[in-house]
Structure formats: C-alpha cells, structure tokens
Design an enzyme around this catalytic site. Structure first.
Site, PDB file in Angstrom:
ATOM      1  N   GLY A 316      54.654  -3.833  12.029  1.00 41.23           N
ATOM      2  CA  GLY A 316      55.475  -3.360  10.922  1.00 41.23           C
ATOM      3  C   GLY A 316      54.733  -2.286  10.141  1.00 41.23           C
ATOM      4  CB  ALA A 317      52.915  -1.712   7.657  1.00 41.71           C
ATOM      5  CG  MET A 318      47.042  -0.396  10.983  1.00 42.45           C
ATOM      6  SD  MET A 318      46.472  -2.091  11.267  1.00 42.45           S
ATOM      7  CE  MET A 318      44.906  -2.049  10.428  1.00 42.45           C
ATOM      8  CD  GLU A 319      45.285  -4.097   7.645  1.00 39.59           C
ATOM      9  OE1 GLU A 319      46.378  -3.908   8.200  1.00 39.59           O
ATOM     10  OE2 GLU A 319      44.534  -5.049   7.931  1.00 39.59           O
ATOM     11  CG  ASN A 320      45.282   2.691   9.614  1.00 37.91           C
ATOM     12  OD1 ASN A 320      44.566   2.221  10.485  1.00 37.91           O
ATOM     13  ND2 ASN A 320      46.590   2.802   9.758  1.00 37.91           N
ATOM     14  CG  HIS A 352      50.932  -7.570   4.028  1.00 36.48           C
ATOM     15  ND1 HIS A 352      51.005  -8.910   4.331  1.00 36.48           N
ATOM     16  CD2 HIS A 352      50.062  -7.038   4.935  1.00 36.48           C
ATOM     17  CE1 HIS A 352      50.224  -9.167   5.362  1.00 36.48           C
ATOM     18  NE2 HIS A 352      49.644  -8.048   5.751  1.00 36.48           N
ATOM     19  CD  GLU A 353      50.235  -3.553   5.877  1.00 33.58           C
ATOM     20  OE1 GLU A 353      49.004  -3.650   6.025  1.00 33.58           O
ATOM     21  OE2 GLU A 353      51.059  -4.243   6.519  1.00 33.58           O
ATOM     22  CG  HIS A 356      45.480  -5.920   4.399  1.00 34.07           C
ATOM     23  ND1 HIS A 356      44.810  -7.105   4.567  1.00 34.07           N
ATOM     24  CD2 HIS A 356      46.598  -6.023   5.167  1.00 34.07           C
ATOM     25  CE1 HIS A 356      45.511  -7.889   5.396  1.00 34.07           C
ATOM     26  NE2 HIS A 356      46.600  -7.256   5.771  1.00 34.07           N
ATOM     27  CD  GLU A 375      46.817  -9.436   8.712  1.00 31.56           C
ATOM     28  OE1 GLU A 375      47.636  -9.370   7.771  1.00 31.56           O
ATOM     29  OE2 GLU A 375      46.335  -8.409   9.240  1.00 31.56           O
TER      30      GLU A 375
HETATM   31  N1  BES Z   1      47.043  -5.781  10.028  1.00 34.29           N
HETATM   32  C1  BES Z   1      48.441  -5.922  10.202  1.00 34.29           C
HETATM   33  C2  BES Z   1      49.008  -5.060  11.291  1.00 34.29           C
HETATM   34  C3  BES Z   1      48.705  -5.537  12.682  1.00 34.29           C
HETATM   35  C4  BES Z   1      49.411  -6.579  13.216  1.00 34.29           C
HETATM   36  C5  BES Z   1      47.723  -4.955  13.445  1.00 34.29           C
HETATM   37  C6  BES Z   1      49.123  -7.044  14.478  1.00 34.29           C
HETATM   38  C7  BES Z   1      47.422  -5.420  14.684  1.00 34.29           C
HETATM   39  C8  BES Z   1      48.128  -6.465  15.209  1.00 34.29           C
HETATM   40  C9  BES Z   1      49.187  -5.623   8.919  1.00 34.29           C
HETATM   41  O1  BES Z   1      48.478  -5.807   7.747  1.00 34.29           O
HETATM   42  C10 BES Z   1      50.318  -6.584   8.871  1.00 34.29           C
HETATM   43  O2  BES Z   1      50.089  -7.732   8.685  1.00 34.29           O
HETATM   44  N2  BES Z   1      51.523  -6.117   9.060  1.00 34.29           N
HETATM   45  C11 BES Z   1      52.691  -6.957   9.082  1.00 34.29           C
HETATM   46  C12 BES Z   1      53.487  -6.835   7.830  1.00 34.29           C
HETATM   47  C13 BES Z   1      53.350  -7.940   6.868  1.00 34.29           C
HETATM   48  C14 BES Z   1      54.277  -7.727   5.688  1.00 34.29           C
HETATM   49  C15 BES Z   1      53.495  -9.317   7.428  1.00 34.29           C
HETATM   50  C16 BES Z   1      53.558  -6.487  10.226  1.00 34.29           C
HETATM   51  O3  BES Z   1      53.187  -5.544  10.893  1.00 34.29           O
HETATM   52  O4  BES Z   1      54.613  -7.099  10.447  1.00 34.29           O
HETATM   53 ZN    ZN Z   2      48.201  -7.734   7.091  1.00 32.62          ZN
END
Ligand code: BES
Ligand code: ZN
Length: 933
Positions: A316-320, A352-353, A356, A375
């Site tokens: 969904g998203a990535m916290e770079n 969320h991001e 992080h 997470e």
């Molecule tokens: N760090 C994750 C993104 C991620 C997920 C990277 C799986 C590698 C593998 C990010 O912070 C995250 O948790 N994203 C969630 C959104 C959140 C609101 C639950 C996502 O991608 O759904």
């Molecule tokens: Zn996350």
C-alpha cells in the site's frame, strides 16, 4: 495547487529512495520482498563502455562457507556510500529491455581483520575492472597496504558479491570498495523497477524503488541489513525535463534561510496533480507530522517530506525516509470519486508511514525478527494520527474491527505463531517476507494498544520518548522499549501486577490469546487458550503454558468498576459476582486482546439487554458481544443458537460497529451455506433484520438524495444497501440497477462515491455482458485509481461463468490488469459463489506461473491462498487442498507457505462445524422467519 506542491514533469519521474545527507540511513529498511524471478539478467548488455561480465555462478551444494550463510559477518561496517544511478526510460536497442547502470563506492571500516569481503548483490551484472575483478579495493588510510583481490564472484543463492583477498584487511582501517554495474529496470515491483502509465495517448515511464525488506541489493551492492546503517550520497542521472527525487534534500536547492524548514510535497502523475487529487494528502500531512512530533517529543528528523503516488506499487505504501511511496489509491483523493472509506485509508496510511519516520527509521529494530514491533506500532498509532487529521470520525474505535477482530480469526488457529521470532530463525528473504502478516501488523497493534491503555497514554509516551532519544540514529531490540516503559512506570509510580517485560512477554512470546470466562455466580475468573477448532492440536510449546497476564476492564450493570488483573489459570474476584438483575460485561471497548465468556445466566442477561435496552451497552462492546458469541460458538464453547440470538436485536440497531461485526460473522455463514438449503431461510431472516435499517437510511438521506453526516453513518448506509441488495430486497436491487442504467444511458455517473462499490457490484451481478463491457471500459478509462478499483472488484460480481473465466485470464495479462492488482482480482472472483471454483481451478492450473511471476508480494500471496480457499468446507475440497500442497511442494508457496497450512486447518474446522451445526442453524432461521399468526 497548494504551496510547496510540485508536479511531475511530462516525461517521467526518477525517484531513488535511499538516504542522503549527513544522517544515518535505513537502507535495509527501505524495502519489498524478494523471490527468485524467472528472468535471467545476464542478457543485459554493456551500455557504458565497460564489459559486462557473465560471472561464474556457483551451483555447489551448500557448505558452511561464510558466503553460504544468509547473514553478513560483522567484521565490516559501512560508513557511507557514494552512489550514482542512471535509469534508462527507453528500452535498450539491442535487447529490448529497460536497464539501469550504476557505480558505487562504499567506505567501510574493518572491526575484525579478514581476507574476505561479502556484500549483498542480487540480479546485478558487473563490469570487469582493470584488475580483472568485479570490484576495486583501495585504502582510505594512507600508507596501508591494500590486499589484492584473488577471486571475485556472485553467489546467487545467498545474494552476495564475494571477494577473496590475498591478505588481511586491518582492524580499525577504512577502505573503499568500488563497483560498476548494470541491472534490469523490470516491471517486477522490486528493487529499482519500472512503472508505466499512459498520458494523452503517450506512454510514460517512471523508475522507482521498493527496497524493503531485501531488495536494496537488487539496485546496487550494499550491506543490506537493518543494523548496517550508513550515510548515502546519491547522484541520479536523468534526462532534462524529468524529475529526480531522493530521500535527502537536493544539493543547492534548499538554502539555509529557507522560510519553510520541512517542506511537504506531493508527487503524482501530472493530470492527477492538476485535478487536485494530491490536495487532501498535502493538507493532512502537516498536522499529522506535528502530532507525531508532539507524541514522540522529537522534531521531524529530515529537511523535507516528500510523498509520491506510483501507478505500479506492490504494497500500500512504503516508509522510505523523507520520500514515502504509495500506490495511487492510498494517496490520491478526489471528492467526485473517492468514498469515505478511501479517504479514511489515505488518512491512516499517511499516519502509518509518517509514524515510521521515527519509529522504524530514526530508531530501527536490529533484525527482522522484531518486525512485529515496527509494523505493530505503526499500525496502532496510525489511528492516533488519523484521529488528529479527522477528529470527527471516531476512527480510533475502528481498530477493534480492523485489527483486533481481524487478527483474532488467524491467531485462534493452532497453526498461528508468536509475535516474536528468534533472530536465528529468520534468515532467508522468504522467511523475512513471511513476517509481514496479520500477526505482526494487527496483533502487534492490538497488544500495543492494550499496553498503552493499562499504562495510560501518559506513561506509555514517556517511555516511548526516552526510548527514541536513546536509540536515535541507531538500532534497538523490542526489550529496549520495555526497559524504557518500565523506567516510565517506576518514575510515575504506576501500579502493575508485574514488570512490563513479564506482562508483555506473555503476549509476545506465545501465540494465540485467551478466552476469559467469568462465572458471575461464583466470581471465578479463568482463562484458556482460545482455539477456533477445539480439536486441533497445538504442537508449539509455550514458555508460559498458554497463560497470560490479563488486564480486565469491566462494568457491572452499566457502572464501570476498578480494573482487575487475572494471573494464572483461575482466580476468584468476589466483585464479579452478580445478583438478581445484575450483569457483568468485561473487556470494555475491547482494549484487551482476549475474548470473554460468561456463565449461562449472565449471557442470558446480556442478550436480554440487547433486545430491550441495548444502549446500556457501549457500542464497541455491542460489536464485541456479537463477535465473541459467534466465535465462542465456533469453538463449541457456547451454542450456535446463543450466537445467533445476539443478532436478533439488529432490527433496532443503527450503529455501524455492531452491524459490521455481525456482517463479518454472518459472512462466514454465507461462505458455509450459500451453496446449501440453509441459504433461503438465512436470506429471509437477514432481509427481515436489515429492512428497518434500509428504510432508516432511505428517510435520513431523503430517498437516497443526501449523504449522512457522520463518518460511521456513511459506512453503515453502505452496509444497509449492500445487505438489503444481497438478501434480495427488491427495492434495493431496483435502485442499483436503475442508477447503473442511468450512468450507461447518459454517460454521466450520478452514483455517490460511497455507494459505488456496492451499486456497481449488484448491477453487474444482475445483468449480462453489455453491463460488464461498459464497466470494463470505464475501468480502463478511469482517471483515478480509486474509481478503477471499485470497478475492478465489481467486475468480479457477474454471475456469468464465461465472463468470470475470461476475467481470470485477464488477471495474468499485465496489459489488462496491473501486476500489483492480479492476486486481489483473483480473490474478488473467488468471493463470488459462482467464481469460487473457477478461481480455484485457475490458481491450481497456473500455480507455477503465478508463483514465479507474482510470488514476491508479501501480503498478496497469503491473501491469495486464504482467499481462494475460504469457502472450503467439504472432505473433497480438503483433499484437493492437500493434493495442491503436495503437488507444488517443489515450486513452493513462498510468503504464502503459512497460509496453506492455515487453509487446511480452517477447512478441517469448517467441515466439522457444518456437520454439527447445519440442522440447528437451518431450524433457527426457519423459526425466526415463521409467519406469526
Ligand atoms: N513497511 C510497509 C510496507 C511493506 C509491506 C514493505 C510489505 C515490504 C513488505 C509499510 O509501512 C506498511 O506497513 N504499509 C501498509 C500500510 C499500512 C497502513 C498497514 C501496506 O502497504 O498495506
Ligand atoms: Zn508499516
């Protein structure tokens, strides 16, 4: 266009997401999954003068050499990288492939002398340098002899570039390692990859990254572990007219007297920005950042905050750090198209991001085994951040449905696992990817919420703040947080039955959760490991014998009582005895991570109360009672009739949370019975229950012409319509069909965004190919991904098998369905009773292709397996599932491995449940819908 709001230039965007500047970085944290892909990179041709090597790849059986281990030795510590990357946004003329080239110098320090260098590298080809090797080594300290490279090769299984030296690197000395390399800029959503979209009939290409957890090594050689923090100086080579972004500030672009100290910018496709779709995110980011600065008592650690929406993005998203990437639906909002649910997702995912940026990036857990804390924490505080952005929504309550109830379903299986893993058990990339599951996210969030509640938010944040300040720019383990929370507890004089460490270990080190039983006749309170299938065998040992230290907030006859702690199997609390008309209700607001059961009489009292005075029970607990009752019934702790009785009052209920909880549980009944004789009477009952709600919203919205004011009301309006239509309420189905037809006839879509998903689905289910084709063309031409997603899920609602089969074929054609959406589309089709078996056949027939092409997705893969099997409830289906596991043992299931076992366990439980309950359930629905004379 808002202030500090930049748009993408026409040709494309190059964004490299690492960290630059004088800061420690999170290279190993910036990241997706990595699985072996089918393609062979050795086809990439030299492009910048050097010769691209086809280095020897060893295929020897694993031995115990350092390069056969997945973890890096600790003798070399990177300090900084000078990295140049040059993505080509047009295909290479000879091979037709998109590629990137790069060069990197990493300065590292030797902490223990060695004649071996291991650095991560995956799917990269190296230029053979003048020394005949894949890298060049020089010394930073003058007068130090630099050993020569004896041999260099790529170790593909463990993903290393290996250099054997003819002498030792000296302890305390620093060296430079230089490499020049080429990689494919593939459309594989991992590492440095390519995303494409059309704009005014012209194809645009974006080069972007997804590094977490183990794909930074696919972009450039690096010490790709979370504790190997370093500084990154990044140079991006890109064409004029394209935009380049990285984590840090652009050299020379932001002068020191900049009036705006941490500019906030949103990037996306140019037309999306022009249409204002980034405005919502832009407006909410500032307040959420401010909230976290206060919450953490720590100012935002970077000079800027960029967020970018990408057309192709796996998670969904990535916290770079400083440059957060999103899929478009998670960042872009347009009130013409987006529902309130889309809006909530954007607010929470941004929160969320951003959370992080401190928790995860500024302070990073040492190794992936502690991923749950990273997470889980972000998944808890995302609700706090979103509440700040939208204080009227009561969004914090929704963690109960979205996380606690969600994860109860998997954590109640004998095939579950503890939050915390041992460092040595998490080695391979696939093992790391597997950790991104509902346990890490939702159980993590749930137990941290419980912790924050019993400590009080004041004490929780006090400990959190000192933790962040002690470990800023460094790494920690989860017990470091407990240590700081304990310091806060001691400083504050908070009374607890044990240390934070001891209390929390019972939730973190053993899988599952308890059902707490309160006998209001005797005051005896006891606990037991809750298993959805009581006959399932728990083979995993627990250090605490499946006992927890349980904080219990409760009320008696509507009055809140002082909290009670349960330790050990059972204890007596006289205060919990109820006399006469008194009743006890425990786990107020479902702050505790456990289910609650009562003696029969108290259950009787509560269900009676639901019928007569349901408002005496807090709304979150009404949702809890339904969810607990249904699940206790599935576990054979109470009768299914008692569970069904909790739904009897729903004809009077108008609140979203209890309805949603009931629908989630009744969904299980649909799954089990929508192919059986129970279906008819069940439909009759639910139609009867939902009709008053449907009429309520019809009046409230003045015949569907207005939108309810409240966020929760808006959600419940959707529930009312979708259940009314699902149960065949004609008025509802006609509405859906008429609205959809109007859209087709006039090409003007008047359906409110909140209602679109359900209206589209019902209209498509009730019609044929014309409507499907219309929706498909609208899907293809949608100007915002949110709209496309609503159509994509509705297209799976058709009842025509040929359309469903053709749609299944589309899912594996990236020109029809983007790779990021393939597995979720298959799951949508499987949710449809007609599509279920088609989807299962499809997945089985194409398994190895799906696995190699789509197998990386951390979330998507377990979702796929759970999704296509969730209706399974016959012996025959169980056999098929076991056969499937056996047949594909060699190909494997990657990040879906655990999901296969969970599915087998669930199917076994379903078979038994149906055998034991079908007749009762049928009778109950019949009784409830008997005409009364
Ligand atoms: N760090 C994750 C993104 C991620 C997920 C990277 C799986 C590698 C593998 C990010 O912070 C995250 O948790 N994203 C969630 C959104 C959140 C609101 C639950 C996502 O991608 O759904
Ligand atoms: Zn996350």
């Amino acid at each position: 266009m808002g202030k500090g709001f930049y748009i993408s230039k026409p040709v494309g965007i190059v964004s490299i997401i690492l960290c630059a500047g004088a800061l420690a970085t999170i290279i190993a944290l910036s990241v997706v999954y990595s699985e072996e892909k089918a393609k062979n990179n050795n086809q990439v041709s030299p492009t910048d003068g050097g010769t691209t090597s086809k280095p020897p790849v060893t295929t020897l059986a694993p031995s115990n050499e350092p390069w056969d281990k997945y973890r890096l030795p600790k003798n070399l510590v990177p300090d900084h990288y000078n990295l140049t990357l040059w993505p080509r946004l047009t295909p290479d003329l000879t091979t037709g492939l998109y590629i990137f080239t790069g060069k990197s110098t990493v300065e590292f320090e030797t902490t223990e002398e060695t004649d071996l260098i291991l650095i991560h590298s995956s799917k990269l080809n190296y230029t053979i340098l003048e020394n005949g090797h894949l890298a060049r080594l020089t010394s930073v300290n003058s007068g130090v002899r630099v050993p020569l490279i004896k041999v260099s090769w790529l170790q593909s299984v463990t993903q290393y570039l290996v250099l054997q030296l003819d002498g030792k690197l000296m302890t305390g000395h620093r060296y430079h390692l230089y490499t020049k390399f080429t990689g494919e800029l593939a459309d594989d959503l991992g590492g440095f990859y390519r995303s494409e979209y059309m704009e005014d009939g012209v194809k645009k290409v974006v080069a972007t990254t997804q590094m977490q957890p183990t794909d930074a090594r696919k972009a450039f050689p690096c010490f790709d572990e979370p504790a190997m923090k370093a500084i990154f100086y990044i140079t991006l080579i890109h064409d004029r007219g394209t935009v380049a972004l990285s984590n840090g500030e652009e050299k020379g672009s932001m002068v020191s007297d900049n009036p705006n100290p941490n500019p906030i910018r949103i990037f996306a496709r140019k037309p999306a920005i022009a249409a204002g779709q980034g405005e919502y995110a832009l407006n909410k980011t500032g307040p959420i950042l401010k909230f976290f600065e206060k919450y953490y008592n720590s100012s935002y650690p970077l000079p800027k905050s960029d967020q970018i929406a990408l057309p192709d993005f796996n998670a969904g998203a990535m916290e770079n750090w400083g440059l957060i990437t999103y899929r478009e639906t998670a960042l872009l909002y347009d009130k013409e198209f987006s529902s309130n649910s889309n809006k909530q997702r954007i607010a929470t995912i941004i929160a969320h991001e951003l959370a992080h940026m401190w928790f995860g990036n500024l302070v990073t857990l040492r190794w992936w085994n502690d991923l749950w804390l990273n997470e889980g924490f972000a998944s808890y505080v995302e609700y706090l951040g979103a509440h700040e952005a939208e204080p009227d929504w009561n969004v914090k309550d929704l963690i109960v449905l979205g996380d606690v109830h969600r994860v109860f379903a998997v954590d109640a299986l004998a095939s579950s696992h503890p939050l915390s893993s041992k460092e040595e058990d998490i080695q391979k990339p696939a093992q790391i990817s597997e950790l991104f599951d509902a346990i890490s996210y939702s159980k993590g969030a749930s137990v941290l919420r419980m912790l924050s509640d019993f400590l009080t938010e004041e004490v929780f944040t006090m400990g959190l703040r000192t933790y962040l300040s002690e470990f800023a720019f460094g790494n920690a383990v989860y017990t470091d947080l407990w240590k700081h929370l304990q310091m806060a507890v001691d400083a504050n004089g908070t009374e607890l039955p044990d240390t934070v460490h001891n209390i929390m270990n019972t939730w973190v080190l053993q899988m599952g959760f308890p059902v707490v039983t309160i006998d209001t006749k005797t005051g005896v309170v006891s606990q037991k490991h809750f298993l959805l299938d009581p006959d399932s065998e728990v083979t995993a040992p627990s250090p605490f014998n499946y006992e927890w230290i349980v904080p219990i907030k409760w009320m008696k006859t509507g009055a809140v009582q002082s909290p009670y702690w349960l330790r050990g199997k059972s204890a007596t609390n006289d205060a919990m005895k109820a006399l006469g008309t008194e009743w006890v209700l425990a786990n107020l607001n479902v702050v505790g991570y456990y289910r609650v059961n009562y003696d029969e009489e108290n259950w009787g009292g509560i269900t009676g109360l639901l019928i007569l005075f349901f408002k005496l029970i807090p709304v979150i607990n009404r949702a809890q009672l339904v969810d607990d009752a249904f699940n206790l019934a599935r576990a054979k702790i109470i009768s299914t009739v008692l569970a069904l009785n909790t739904t009897k009052y729903l004809d009077k209920e108008r609140e979203y949370m209890p309805w949603e909880s009931a629908l989630n549980n009744l969904d299980f009944f649909y799954l089990m019975f929508d192919r059986s004789e129970v279906y008819g009477p069940m439909q009759d009952y639910l139609r009867k229950q939902v009709t008053p709600l449907f009429n309520y919203y019809k009046t409230l919205t003045e015949n569907w012409s207005k939108v309810p004011d409240g966020h929760m009301d808006q959600y419940n309006q959707v529930n009312a319509i979708s259940l009314a239509c699902r149960t065949g309420l004609e008025e509802c189905q006609n509405l859906a069909k008429t609205w959809f037809k109007q859209w087709m006839d006039t090409n003007n879509n008047q359906i409110h965004p909140n209602l679109r998903s359900t209206v589209y689905c019902n209209a498509i289910a009730a019609s044929g190919a014309n409507e499907w084709e219309f929706a498909w063309s609208q899907f293809k031409n949608a100007t915002i991904a949110t709209e496309a997603d609503k159509l994509r899920s509705a297209l799976a609602c058709t009842k025509q098998p040929w359309l469903l089969n053709r749609y299944l074929e589309y899912t594996l054609d990236p020109k029809m369905i983007r790779k990021q959406d393939a597995t979720s589309t298959i799951v949508y089709i499987a949710n449809n009773v007609i599509g279920q078996s088609l989807a299962w056949d499809f997945v089985r027939a194409r398994w190895s292709y799906i696995f190699t092409q789509y197998g990386g997705g951390s979330f998507s893969f377990s979702n796929l397996i759970n999704g296509v099997t969730k209706r399974f409830s016959t012996e025959f289906e169980l056999q098929q599932l076991k056969q499937f596991k056996e047949d594909n043992a060699e190909v494997g299931f990657g990040s879906g491995t655990l999901a296969v076992d969970q599915s087998i366990e669930r199917t076994t439980a379903n078979i038994k449940w149906i055998a034991e309950n079908k007749q009762n359930v049928l009778n109950w629905f019949r009784d409830e819908t008997k005409p009364v004379f």
